[in-house]
Enzyme design. Structure first.
Site, mmCIF file in Angstrom:
data_model
loop_
_atom_site.group_PDB
_atom_site.id
_atom_site.type_symbol
_atom_site.label_atom_id
_atom_site.label_comp_id
_atom_site.label_asym_id
_atom_site.label_seq_id
_atom_site.Cartn_x
_atom_site.Cartn_y
_atom_site.Cartn_z
ATOM 1 N N HIS A 120 -4.074 17.437 -13.707
ATOM 2 C CA HIS A 120 -5.560 16.981 -13.989
ATOM 3 C C HIS A 120 -5.861 16.451 -12.425
ATOM 4 O O HIS A 120 -5.042 15.797 -11.651
ATOM 5 C CB HIS A 120 -5.304 15.631 -14.830
ATOM 6 C CG HIS A 120 -6.321 14.748 -15.041
ATOM 7 N ND1 HIS A 120 -6.914 14.628 -16.280
ATOM 8 C CD2 HIS A 120 -7.361 14.359 -14.119
ATOM 9 C CE1 HIS A 120 -7.921 13.937 -16.226
ATOM 10 N NE2 HIS A 120 -8.393 13.637 -15.020
ATOM 11 N N SER A 121 -6.954 16.918 -12.075
ATOM 12 C CA SER A 121 -7.611 16.681 -10.694
ATOM 13 C C SER A 121 -7.270 15.205 -10.285
ATOM 14 O O SER A 121 -7.627 14.331 -10.832
ATOM 15 C CB SER A 121 -8.799 17.106 -10.635
ATOM 16 O OG SER A 121 -9.204 17.239 -9.487
ATOM 17 N N HIS A 122 -6.565 15.269 -9.125
ATOM 18 C CA HIS A 122 -6.207 13.936 -8.454
ATOM 19 C C HIS A 122 -6.103 14.167 -6.953
ATOM 20 O O HIS A 122 -5.794 15.381 -6.470
ATOM 21 C CB HIS A 122 -5.280 13.185 -8.987
ATOM 22 C CG HIS A 122 -4.012 13.801 -8.898
ATOM 23 N ND1 HIS A 122 -3.635 15.028 -9.570
ATOM 24 C CD2 HIS A 122 -2.860 13.687 -7.912
ATOM 25 C CE1 HIS A 122 -2.357 15.276 -9.403
ATOM 26 N NE2 HIS A 122 -1.988 14.610 -8.549
ATOM 27 N N ILE A 123 -6.697 13.130 -5.954
ATOM 28 C CA ILE A 123 -6.448 13.381 -4.564
ATOM 29 C C ILE A 123 -5.806 11.966 -4.157
ATOM 30 O O ILE A 123 -5.926 10.850 -4.548
ATOM 31 C CB ILE A 123 -7.935 13.435 -4.084
ATOM 32 C CG1 ILE A 123 -8.462 14.319 -4.678
ATOM 33 C CG2 ILE A 123 -7.861 13.149 -2.389
ATOM 34 C CD1 ILE A 123 -10.266 14.414 -4.194
#
Length: 144
Positions: free
Chosen positions: A98-101
């Site tokens: 799940h997109s995360h930075i």
């Protein structure tokens, strides 16, 4: 759909140390705290990683980064810098899809985090680099 830990955090199904939220992202303290203040900026829209972004999502997600980064730096005078890191796919160390930075405050050379950058410029001829450049330009033509 809440099939991963970040989707569950976004949905409010499990607790997290939330420091920021807007309509597009939620920023939380990372449990690992690789460095003190290690923060994750998670997309509310469930996308796997950068390969699933469109321009609008990228604009909305990355617009929040400077505000959160400045807060991380300003809250602690010991913060000397900041790494912004996004792992995309397992080969690049992505473990939650799940997109995360990651925003990793830096305190000095021995703060528990490091990157290894190797210079491979001598591995390629000028012609090979020109071919890579041409192929990337051609590939960009097909990207929307």
């Amino acid at each position: 759909m809440t099939d991963n830990v970040f989707a569950k955090i976004v949905a409010g199904e499990i607790p997290a140390r939330k420091i920021y939220e807007n309509e597009h992202v939620i920023a939380i303290m990372d449990l690992s705290q690789v460095t003190k203040g290690h923060t994750l900026v998670i997309t509310k829209k469930q996308v796997r990683n950068i390969f699933d972004y469109d321009e609008e999502l990228a604009s909305n997600v990355f617009a929040a980064i400077p505000k959160i980064a400045k807060a991380i730096k300003n809250h602690n005078p010991e913060v000397k810098g900041l790494n912004i890191l996004m792992n995309n796919e397992a080969v690049a160390s992505q473990t939650v899809f799940h997109s995360h930075i990651h925003l990793l405050p830096r305190y000095g050379e021995n703060d528990g985090f490091g990157l290894k950058w190797e210079d491979h410029s001598s591995d390629y001829t000028s012609e090979e680099l020109d071919d890579i450049k041409a192929n990337l330009i051609k590939a960009l033509e097909g990207v929307k």
